[in-house]
Scaffold this motif. Sequence first.
Motif, PDB file in Angstrom:
ATOM      1  N   LYS A  82       4.787 -12.973   6.649  1.00 55.79           N
ATOM      2  CA  LYS A  82       6.597 -12.755   6.712  1.00 55.79           C
ATOM      3  C   LYS A  82       6.981 -11.026   7.016  1.00 55.79           C
ATOM      4  O   LYS A  82       5.642 -10.842   5.294  1.00 55.79           O
ATOM      5  CB  LYS A  82       6.944 -13.457   5.462  1.00 55.79           C
ATOM      6  CG  LYS A  82       6.772 -14.956   5.410  1.00 55.79           C
ATOM      7  CD  LYS A  82       7.344 -15.745   4.106  1.00 55.79           C
ATOM      8  CE  LYS A  82       6.290 -15.634   3.027  1.00 55.79           C
ATOM      9  NZ  LYS A  82       6.857 -17.154   2.272  1.00 55.79           N
ATOM     10  N   GLU A  83       7.769 -10.859   7.135  1.00 53.50           N
ATOM     11  CA  GLU A  83       8.372  -9.307   6.387  1.00 53.50           C
ATOM     12  C   GLU A  83       8.858  -9.411   4.666  1.00 53.50           C
ATOM     13  O   GLU A  83       8.457  -8.029   4.172  1.00 53.50           O
ATOM     14  CB  GLU A  83       9.665  -8.751   7.401  1.00 53.50           C
ATOM     15  CG  GLU A  83      10.244  -7.135   7.519  1.00 53.50           C
ATOM     16  CD  GLU A  83      10.889  -7.287   8.021  1.00 53.50           C
ATOM     17  OE1 GLU A  83      12.554  -6.453   8.220  1.00 53.50           O
ATOM     18  OE2 GLU A  83      10.751  -7.258   9.268  1.00 53.50           O
ATOM     19  N   SER A  84       9.087 -10.173   4.025  1.00 50.52           N
ATOM     20  CA  SER A  84       9.614 -10.314   2.695  1.00 50.52           C
ATOM     21  C   SER A  84       9.002 -11.409   2.484  1.00 50.52           C
ATOM     22  O   SER A  84       8.568 -12.114   1.972  1.00 50.52           O
ATOM     23  CB  SER A  84      10.869 -10.504   2.453  1.00 50.52           C
ATOM     24  OG  SER A  84      10.805 -10.151   1.131  1.00 50.52           O
ATOM     25  N   GLY A  85       7.930 -10.698   1.124  1.00 49.85           N
ATOM     26  CA  GLY A  85       6.757 -11.867   0.780  1.00 49.85           C
ATOM     27  C   GLY A  85       7.296 -12.626  -0.348  1.00 49.85           C
ATOM     28  O   GLY A  85       8.283 -12.473  -1.185  1.00 49.85           O
ATOM     29  N   ALA A  86       6.383 -12.987  -0.941  1.00 52.03           N
ATOM     30  CA  ALA A  86       6.903 -13.756  -2.559  1.00 52.03           C
ATOM     31  C   ALA A  86       6.745 -12.783  -2.927  1.00 52.03           C
ATOM     32  O   ALA A  86       6.430 -11.811  -3.466  1.00 52.03           O
ATOM     33  CB  ALA A  86       5.438 -14.874  -2.247  1.00 52.03           C
ATOM     34  N   ALA A  87       6.789 -13.036  -4.442  1.00 59.22           N
ATOM     35  CA  ALA A  87       7.194 -12.472  -5.823  1.00 59.22           C
ATOM     36  C   ALA A  87       6.162 -11.946  -5.951  1.00 59.22           C
ATOM     37  O   ALA A  87       5.135 -12.404  -5.896  1.00 59.22           O
ATOM     38  CB  ALA A  87       8.013 -13.134  -6.470  1.00 59.22           C
ATOM     39  N   VAL A  88       5.749 -10.663  -6.776  1.00 56.87           N
ATOM     40  CA  VAL A  88       4.688  -9.621  -6.863  1.00 56.87           C
ATOM     41  C   VAL A  88       4.766  -9.607  -7.982  1.00 56.87           C
ATOM     42  O   VAL A  88       5.753  -8.135  -8.390  1.00 56.87           O
ATOM     43  CB  VAL A  88       4.362  -9.257  -6.282  1.00 56.87           C
ATOM     44  CG1 VAL A  88       2.548  -7.869  -6.048  1.00 56.87           C
ATOM     45  CG2 VAL A  88       3.746  -9.473  -4.621  1.00 56.87           C
ATOM     46  N   SER A  89       3.742  -9.494  -9.132  1.00 57.13           N
ATOM     47  CA  SER A  89       4.228  -9.023 -10.287  1.00 57.13           C
ATOM     48  C   SER A  89       2.403  -8.057 -11.000  1.00 57.13           C
ATOM     49  O   SER A  89       1.674  -8.592 -10.390  1.00 57.13           O
ATOM     50  CB  SER A  89       4.153 -10.080 -11.936  1.00 57.13           C
ATOM     51  OG  SER A  89       5.309 -10.905 -11.743  1.00 57.13           O
ATOM     52  N   ILE A  90       2.669  -6.798 -11.384  1.00 55.97           N
ATOM     53  CA  ILE A  90       2.201  -6.218 -11.381  1.00 55.97           C
ATOM     54  C   ILE A  90       1.833  -5.963 -12.403  1.00 55.97           C
ATOM     55  O   ILE A  90       2.656  -4.899 -13.139  1.00 55.97           O
ATOM     56  CB  ILE A  90       1.731  -5.246 -10.184  1.00 55.97           C
ATOM     57  CG1 ILE A  90       2.103  -5.139  -9.420  1.00 55.97           C
ATOM     58  CG2 ILE A  90       1.048  -4.084 -10.825  1.00 55.97           C
ATOM     59  CD1 ILE A  90       2.902  -4.231  -7.040  1.00 55.97           C
ATOM     60  N   PHE A  91       1.089  -5.485 -13.555  1.00 55.30           N
ATOM     61  CA  PHE A  91       0.683  -5.473 -14.657  1.00 55.30           C
ATOM     62  C   PHE A  91      -0.481  -4.034 -14.782  1.00 55.30           C
ATOM     63  O   PHE A  91      -1.485  -3.462 -14.799  1.00 55.30           O
ATOM     64  CB  PHE A  91       0.021  -6.373 -15.172  1.00 55.30           C
ATOM     65  CG  PHE A  91       1.095  -7.525 -15.696  1.00 55.30           C
ATOM     66  CD1 PHE A  91       2.087  -7.853 -16.111  1.00 55.30           C
ATOM     67  CD2 PHE A  91       0.859  -8.269 -14.708  1.00 55.30           C
ATOM     68  CE1 PHE A  91       2.838  -8.358 -16.644  1.00 55.30           C
ATOM     69  CE2 PHE A  91       1.757  -9.205 -14.529  1.00 55.30           C
ATOM     70  CZ  PHE A  91       2.392  -9.707 -15.530  1.00 55.30           C
ATOM     71  N   GLY A  92       0.056  -2.870 -15.504  1.00 52.38           N
ATOM     72  CA  GLY A  92      -0.451  -1.735 -15.564  1.00 52.38           C
ATOM     73  C   GLY A  92      -0.661  -0.574 -14.358  1.00 52.38           C
ATOM     74  O   GLY A  92      -1.645  -0.371 -13.999  1.00 52.38           O
ATOM     75  N   PRO A  93       0.708  -0.787 -13.140  1.00 50.25           N
ATOM     76  CA  PRO A  93       0.691  -0.304 -12.168  1.00 50.25           C
ATOM     77  C   PRO A  93      -0.370   1.297 -12.395  1.00 50.25           C
ATOM     78  O   PRO A  93      -1.104   1.745 -11.208  1.00 50.25           O
ATOM     79  CB  PRO A  93       1.972  -0.481 -11.972  1.00 50.25           C
ATOM     80  CG  PRO A  93       2.600  -0.240 -12.690  1.00 50.25           C
ATOM     81  CD  PRO A  93       1.685  -1.238 -13.895  1.00 50.25           C
ATOM     82  N   LYS A  94       0.293   2.028 -12.873  1.00 48.51           N
ATOM     83  CA  LYS A  94      -0.061   3.806 -12.889  1.00 48.51           C
ATOM     84  C   LYS A  94      -2.173   3.597 -12.807  1.00 48.51           C
ATOM     85  O   LYS A  94      -1.795   4.738 -12.967  1.00 48.51           O
ATOM     86  CB  LYS A  94       0.980   4.347 -14.338  1.00 48.51           C
ATOM     87  CG  LYS A  94       0.457   3.517 -15.327  1.00 48.51           C
ATOM     88  CD  LYS A  94       0.755   4.924 -16.547  1.00 48.51           C
ATOM     89  CE  LYS A  94       0.260   4.333 -17.441  1.00 48.51           C
ATOM     90  NZ  LYS A  94       0.711   5.646 -19.048  1.00 48.51           N
ATOM     91  N   HIS A  95      -2.827   2.655 -12.764  1.00 46.08           N
ATOM     92  CA  HIS A  95      -3.642   3.053 -13.142  1.00 46.08           C
ATOM     93  C   HIS A  95      -4.933   2.244 -11.876  1.00 46.08           C
ATOM     94  O   HIS A  95      -5.658   2.143 -12.883  1.00 46.08           O
ATOM     95  CB  HIS A  95      -4.502   2.408 -14.726  1.00 46.08           C
ATOM     96  CG  HIS A  95      -3.879   2.863 -15.683  1.00 46.08           C
ATOM     97  ND1 HIS A  95      -3.911   4.070 -16.046  1.00 46.08           N
ATOM     98  CD2 HIS A  95      -2.557   2.324 -16.725  1.00 46.08           C
ATOM     99  CE1 HIS A  95      -3.073   4.171 -17.631  1.00 46.08           C
ATOM    100  NE2 HIS A  95      -2.666   3.205 -17.771  1.00 46.08           N
ATOM    101  N   ILE A  96      -3.201   1.336 -11.279  1.00 52.66           N
ATOM    102  CA  ILE A  96      -4.042   0.857 -10.674  1.00 52.66           C
ATOM    103  C   ILE A  96      -3.759   1.444  -8.511  1.00 52.66           C
ATOM    104  O   ILE A  96      -3.449   1.806  -8.688  1.00 52.66           O
ATOM    105  CB  ILE A  96      -3.652  -0.485 -10.469  1.00 52.66           C
ATOM    106  CG1 ILE A  96      -3.092  -1.438 -11.394  1.00 52.66           C
ATOM    107  CG2 ILE A  96      -4.133  -1.287  -8.550  1.00 52.66           C
ATOM    108  CD1 ILE A  96      -2.555  -3.093 -10.920  1.00 52.66           C
ATOM    109  N   GLU A  97      -4.948   1.484  -8.159  1.00 55.90           N
ATOM    110  CA  GLU A  97      -5.498   2.759  -6.753  1.00 55.90           C
ATOM    111  C   GLU A  97      -4.121   2.104  -5.901  1.00 55.90           C
ATOM    112  O   GLU A  97      -4.176   0.289  -5.461  1.00 55.90           O
ATOM    113  CB  GLU A  97      -6.704   1.909  -5.855  1.00 55.90           C
ATOM    114  CG  GLU A  97      -7.372   1.335  -5.653  1.00 55.90           C
ATOM    115  CD  GLU A  97      -8.438   1.195  -6.096  1.00 55.90           C
ATOM    116  OE1 GLU A  97      -9.379   2.427  -6.184  1.00 55.90           O
ATOM    117  OE2 GLU A  97      -9.287   0.099  -5.183  1.00 55.90           O
ATOM    118  N   ALA A  98      -3.815   2.696  -5.003  1.00 55.89           N
ATOM    119  CA  ALA A  98      -2.976   2.360  -3.510  1.00 55.89           C
ATOM    120  C   ALA A  98      -3.515   0.900  -2.726  1.00 55.89           C
ATOM    121  O   ALA A  98      -3.024   0.077  -2.520  1.00 55.89           O
ATOM    122  CB  ALA A  98      -2.025   3.139  -2.944  1.00 55.89           C
ATOM    123  N   GLY A  99      -5.055   1.202  -2.581  1.00 57.11           N
ATOM    124  CA  GLY A  99      -5.549  -0.067  -1.505  1.00 57.11           C
ATOM    125  C   GLY A  99      -4.685  -1.264  -2.627  1.00 57.11           C
ATOM    126  O   GLY A  99      -4.841  -2.176  -1.005  1.00 57.11           O
TER     127      GLY A  99
END
Length: 481
Positions: A82-99
């Motif tokens: 799908k072009e627009s996916g389900a909701a995604v919640s990210i915790f601590g994003p600045k410490h997570i690699e782009a991959g």
Amino acid sequence: MSRLKITAKELRAIGFPESPVIPVAMSVVDKFYRFSKKDEVIELLKKVLTQPADYKNDPMLESIALKLLPKEVANATGIALKESGAAVSIFGPKHIEAGALHQIHMAAKLPISVKAALMPDAHHGYGLPIGGVLATKNAVIPYGVGVDIGCRMCLSVFDMDPDLLKSKTSFFAREIHEATLFGSGAQFKTAEEHEVMDRNEFHSTPLLRSLHGKAWKQLGSSGSGNHFVEFGVVEIQEKDEILGIETGKYIGLLSHSGSRGLGANIANYYTKLAIEKRKLPNDAKNLAWLDLQEAEGQEYWMAMNLAGDYASACHHIIHRKIARQLGRTPMKMVENHHNFAWKEILDGEEVIVHRKGATPAGKNVLGIIPGSMSANGFIVKGRGMADAIHSAAHGAGRKMSRSAAISAITHKAMRDALDKAGVTLLGGGLDEAPFAYKDIHTVMSAQTELVDIVGSFTPKIVKMCGDGPKQLRKRNPSDGE
């Protein structure tokens, strides 16, 4: 000003997939950003990788975005994301690699996806990222569960003086040595007895029948990689009514391992079936799923649950052996698993929740989140946060790949770190050195909404597999060698 060049290796390092997008990105950088600052261009490319739809009409970045966006599969049986996916919640994003960010957003675009979350210890994996949580509708993704099905933590707390770990180090080290085996192909000469090996499921499919004998010989073993058995100090600063342990310090026995060859064979067999049945775009093929109403989906679900129970049995055998030698019954055992899928209720409907390297953290659910071989771990109690799909991190999370750690970390630096922490290492490679992991306190501070800390575990005597245990061991005559 020197001309900027971005290499294919650098693009892969930030998560760009092995596909025609890499030469396109290199060409775009050379054409439009050749005199820009490298760190700014890298950050921009990370944004395109994570949200390509936002750049599909950008005059300079459009060609990269279009290569990253999911394509319709020409095959009549193909499935488009799908072009627009389900909701995604990210915790601590600045410490997570782009991959890892790219992988969770891709998973959210599956037609079966309902909700997704990424934990603060996340890093790149196969299919789902490690630290990825995905809720789906009536479907299970074998690589969303992972290869080491039912991998888990198990902690036994003994009412014993922690000072004994210093005064009788050789005794405790010997008990770990004798209780389990490490190594990817390790097998016991004499099989252990446990009711899990009598389960009817082992005779229900040709695959499980073929795995029964080896699984029995590996029952109670611990594998390799980041798996461990260790003694340490459990500290309870304030009694929690769910944990039920009085304030004080105790000896803890903590183990981390999974379902060994049994789980790996189940994962690989059913992933191959899923990929054959669900023709996804190449970048997403490891997210192929099995419907729980089809025979293959029901078989996998049965096999996955068997492997999870087998993994638990491995821990219980290790803890039972050591408890017997200590002459004590644990005052408390805390156990939780990851790399698994559960049927749960989310937002009023039943979903399949995949936790690949993520700890169940429903309301008042206990779990253990380890640090590293020298850093504290924590006994936690879940807060049941819906946006996190009732989950939390499963550890500190890697900040260096295994190969990078082996190249960058010296044996001396590792020994010095362990000496400083007062840790006796019975076996463990440079790939598992403390420096290869994120700071556990940073990870814990990023998930205060997800769990409450109710106790800590400080490692003191650590046994792992490792790539060269004799060279890496802390030089201590009480090691029992």
